[in-house]
Design a protein around this motif. Structure first.
Motif, mmCIF file in Angstrom:
data_model
loop_
_atom_site.group_PDB
_atom_site.id
_atom_site.type_symbol
_atom_site.label_atom_id
_atom_site.label_comp_id
_atom_site.label_asym_id
_atom_site.label_seq_id
_atom_site.Cartn_x
_atom_site.Cartn_y
_atom_site.Cartn_z
ATOM 1 N N ALA A 287 -8.771 24.666 5.873
ATOM 2 C CA ALA A 287 -8.625 23.850 7.079
ATOM 3 C C ALA A 287 -8.253 22.437 6.658
ATOM 4 C CB ALA A 287 -9.933 23.829 7.871
ATOM 5 N N PRO A 288 -7.354 21.777 7.407
ATOM 6 C CA PRO A 288 -7.001 20.395 7.061
ATOM 7 C C PRO A 288 -8.237 19.503 7.066
ATOM 8 C CG PRO A 288 -5.480 21.284 8.687
ATOM 9 C CD PRO A 288 -6.612 22.263 8.581
ATOM 10 N N GLY A 289 -8.345 18.660 6.053
ATOM 11 C CA GLY A 289 -9.486 17.762 5.956
ATOM 12 C C GLY A 289 -9.096 16.325 6.244
ATOM 13 N N TYR A 290 -8.564 15.652 5.251
ATOM 14 C CA TYR A 290 -8.164 14.256 5.407
ATOM 15 C C TYR A 290 -7.007 13.986 4.456
ATOM 16 C CZ TYR A 290 -10.969 13.652 1.136
ATOM 17 O OH TYR A 290 -11.479 13.758 -0.131
ATOM 18 N N THR A 291 -6.444 12.794 4.529
ATOM 19 C CA THR A 291 -5.338 12.422 3.649
ATOM 20 C C THR A 291 -5.652 11.105 2.961
ATOM 21 O OG1 THR A 291 -4.162 11.220 5.392
ATOM 22 C CG2 THR A 291 -3.632 13.553 5.128
ATOM 23 N N GLY A 292 -4.976 10.882 1.863
ATOM 24 C CA GLY A 292 -5.051 9.609 1.159
ATOM 25 C C GLY A 292 -3.667 9.242 0.667
ATOM 26 N N ILE A 293 -3.473 7.973 0.347
ATOM 27 C CA ILE A 293 -2.194 7.505 -0.171
ATOM 28 C C ILE A 293 -2.445 6.756 -1.469
ATOM 29 C CG2 ILE A 293 -0.146 6.095 0.256
ATOM 30 C CD1 ILE A 293 -0.608 6.514 3.250
ATOM 31 N N ARG A 294 -1.751 7.188 -2.523
ATOM 32 C CA ARG A 294 -1.888 6.558 -3.833
ATOM 33 C C ARG A 294 -0.716 5.605 -4.054
ATOM 34 N NH1 ARG A 294 -1.933 12.490 -6.009
ATOM 35 N NH2 ARG A 294 -1.119 12.684 -3.885
ATOM 36 N N PRO A 295 -0.978 4.314 -4.261
ATOM 37 C CA PRO A 295 0.122 3.392 -4.585
ATOM 38 C C PRO A 295 0.518 3.569 -6.047
ATOM 39 C CG PRO A 295 -1.967 2.201 -4.568
ATOM 40 C CD PRO A 295 -2.277 3.622 -4.180
ATOM 41 N N LYS A 296 1.813 3.753 -6.301
ATOM 42 C CA LYS A 296 2.281 3.992 -7.663
ATOM 43 C C LYS A 296 3.469 3.101 -7.991
ATOM 44 C CE LYS A 296 0.725 8.776 -8.210
ATOM 45 N NZ LYS A 296 -0.039 8.570 -9.444
ATOM 46 N N LEU A 297 3.481 2.588 -9.207
ATOM 47 C CA LEU A 297 4.629 1.825 -9.678
ATOM 48 C C LEU A 297 5.763 2.738 -10.125
ATOM 49 C CD1 LEU A 297 2.792 -0.971 -11.689
ATOM 50 C CD2 LEU A 297 4.192 -1.302 -9.642
ATOM 51 N N GLN A 298 5.424 3.946 -10.572
ATOM 52 C CA GLN A 298 6.475 4.839 -11.030
ATOM 53 C C GLN A 298 7.231 5.431 -9.848
ATOM 54 O OE1 GLN A 298 3.577 7.735 -12.775
ATOM 55 N NE2 GLN A 298 5.204 9.215 -12.459
ATOM 56 N N LEU A 299 8.533 5.597 -10.050
ATOM 57 C CA LEU A 299 9.383 6.182 -9.022
ATOM 58 C C LEU A 299 9.072 7.663 -8.846
ATOM 59 C CD1 LEU A 299 12.711 4.556 -10.208
ATOM 60 C CD2 LEU A 299 11.687 4.183 -7.960
ATOM 61 N N PRO A 300 9.338 8.217 -7.665
ATOM 62 C CA PRO A 300 9.200 9.664 -7.503
ATOM 63 C C PRO A 300 10.018 10.403 -8.561
ATOM 64 C CG PRO A 300 9.524 8.617 -5.372
ATOM 65 C CD PRO A 300 9.730 7.556 -6.403
ATOM 66 N N GLY A 301 9.345 11.222 -9.347
ATOM 67 C CA GLY A 301 10.022 11.943 -10.412
ATOM 68 C C GLY A 301 10.282 11.116 -11.651
ATOM 69 N N GLY A 302 9.865 9.844 -11.640
ATOM 70 C CA GLY A 302 10.126 8.943 -12.757
ATOM 71 C C GLY A 302 9.088 9.050 -13.859
ATOM 72 N N VAL A 303 9.292 8.261 -14.892
ATOM 73 C CA VAL A 303 8.389 8.283 -16.045
ATOM 74 C C VAL A 303 7.098 7.539 -15.720
ATOM 75 C CG1 VAL A 303 10.279 8.476 -17.684
ATOM 76 C CG2 VAL A 303 9.442 6.208 -17.035
ATOM 77 N N PHE A 304 6.109 7.785 -16.541
ATOM 78 C CA PHE A 304 4.783 7.187 -16.359
ATOM 79 C C PHE A 304 4.856 5.664 -16.335
ATOM 80 C CE2 PHE A 304 1.167 5.249 -18.637
ATOM 81 C CZ PHE A 304 0.135 5.566 -17.763
ATOM 82 N N ARG A 305 4.170 5.052 -15.376
ATOM 83 C CA ARG A 305 3.975 3.597 -15.335
ATOM 84 C C ARG A 305 2.489 3.326 -15.292
ATOM 85 N NH1 ARG A 305 7.811 0.250 -12.725
ATOM 86 N NH2 ARG A 305 6.340 -1.435 -13.221
ATOM 87 N N ASP A 306 2.065 2.411 -16.112
ATOM 88 C CA ASP A 306 0.644 2.108 -16.233
ATOM 89 C C ASP A 306 0.194 1.150 -15.131
ATOM 90 O OD1 ASP A 306 -1.876 2.227 -17.347
ATOM 91 O OD2 ASP A 306 -1.405 1.012 -19.110
ATOM 92 N N PHE A 307 -1.140 0.965 -15.041
ATOM 93 C CA PHE A 307 -1.686 -0.067 -14.175
ATOM 94 C C PHE A 307 -1.188 -1.436 -14.645
ATOM 95 C CE2 PHE A 307 -5.698 2.751 -13.769
ATOM 96 C CZ PHE A 307 -5.158 3.418 -12.697
#
Length: 391
Positions: A359-379
């Motif tokens: 059953a659907p619960g809740y959602t969250g949004i993660r802010p990321k510096l890396q582009l969708p499909g891009g390489v790892f970006r650190d904090f």
């Protein structure tokens, strides 16, 4: 919690500015405040999530006064409360990254803080499960990486895995015994209590509108208070900490012109994730799991996969999935991958699960510096003196 109000008399000039609030820009409005009409603080923290509260708590122990401002009606209403509530061990990321360092050092500090402040937590441990030889090789490499960064992990035999977690299917298992879960709301409440007991203030419903570098040092910050009588206030701060989470790039870019590199360097991308609850209906299979269960992550570690976590009451939840969105306020539970596809991903390690059991619960949004499909970006945790913004 407080709302930010001026401690100085309202001058006729300031009153006229407020009456004309919709006729000028935020930057113009901020520039119109006289020094005597501003509230002065030593430390201003922008953002009242878990990071902002923790930073404010530490600054409050120093000399000077500290103010934390939060645009929502209460603290921790965004990423800090819309997540898996997992205390991570620090097993996935590059050795020299902040993500690895802060997980390793932070988990020990967090377990200690929870014990000292009666914050509910449980060191459940976690399994990362492989379903084929290629994924099993990843686990072996991950174990070597963990040995290199001194994070305790161990491989679990298939026989032992079947004995310990009969509901879980796995070709190979890597166990992380220092992973745990926490009551994130209780943690933030404890941090808020510490902050106020140390003499700092949290101003909720207080949104930053503009920031200027002050000619005499420090910063001038315009905030909207949500108060109909005093809709705007100006704050002068010797130092400013940007802990605005989903809004951190916008806050940073208030200081610089439109062509500044920060607009691209610090641009955030929003990874939305949906969480699903196990329905526990009479038609659903009985599932007993004692620890967290994670699939092998994607190659860029953009997502750790749709994993199984437990809350402090032992209830099972799954997620998050991953959908890149343009809005950092899109918390709708509809859309995303079809629930049959989500169930299929979970069924790889929990084969009795079907779409009807979720059953659907809740959602969250993660802010990321890396582009969708891009390489790892650190904090990024940085004092910006090199860019002309000390403090």
């Amino acid at each position: 919690m407080i709302r930010l109000l001026s401690t100085r008399p309202i001058t006729a000039t300031a009153l006229l500015l407020w009456q004309r609030q919709y006729a000028v820009s935020a930057a113009e409005r901020l520039g119109s405040y006289a020094s005597e009409d501003m509230t002065n603080v030593d430390h201003l923290v922008i953002g009242g999530g878990v990071v902002g509260l923790a930073v404010g708590r530490q600054l409050a122990a120093r000399q000077g006064n500290t103010l934390v401002v939060e645009k929502n009606r209460g603290f921790g209403m965004e990423t800090s409360s819309r997540n898996s509530e997992v205390i991570h061990a620090g097993i996935y990321y590059p050795k020299t990254s902040l993500r690895t360092r802060l997980c390793i050092e932070g988990k020990n500090m967090l377990y200690k803080y929870c014990q000292e402040h009666n914050v509910p937590f449980k060191k459940t441990g976690k399994w990362v499960v492989a379903q084929n030889d290629e994924q099993a090789e990843y686990l072996r490499q991950l174990a070597e990486h963990c040995a290199d960064v001194d994070v305790p992990v161990h491989m679990v035999s298939q026989k032992q895995a079947k004995h310990d977690e009969p509901c879980v299917q796995a070709h190979a298992v890597l166990a992380s015994p220092t992973t745990g879960i926490i009551d994130s709301h209780a943690l933030m409440s404890a941090l808020h209590q510490d902050l106020t007991e140390r003499g700092a203030d949290l101003a909720v419903g207080t949104e930053v509108q503009a920031i200027h570098r002050d000619d005499t040092g420090g910063y001038r910050v315009l905030v909207a208070t949500g108060d109909t009588d005093v809709p705007y206030m100006a704050v002068r701060a010797a130092s400013v900490v940007n802990a605005a989470g989903l809004w951190a790039d916008r806050i940073a870019c208030m200081l610089v012109p439109d062509d500044h590199e920060w607009h691209s360097k610090y641009k955030l991308h929003f990874a939305k994730g949906r969480y699903y609850l196990h329905t526990n209906s009479s038609n659903s299979p009985s599932i007993s799991v004692q620890r967290l269960v994670y699939p092998v992550p994607d190659k860029q570690i953009t997502s750790l996969g749709t994993h199984l976590t437990l809350d402090m009451g032992g209830a099972i939840r799954f997620g998050p999935d991953l959908e890149w969105v343009s809005s950092n306020t899109d918390y709708a539970t509809d859309g995303g991958e079809p629930i049959k596809k989500v169930a299929a991903a979970i069924a790889e390690y929990l084969p009795m699960i079907q779409a009807k059991d979720l059953a659907p619960g809740y959602t969250g949004i993660r802010p990321k510096l890396q582009l969708p499909g891009g390489v790892f970006r650190d904090f990024v945790i940085k004092e910006e003196s090199d860019a002309g913004f000390p403090g």
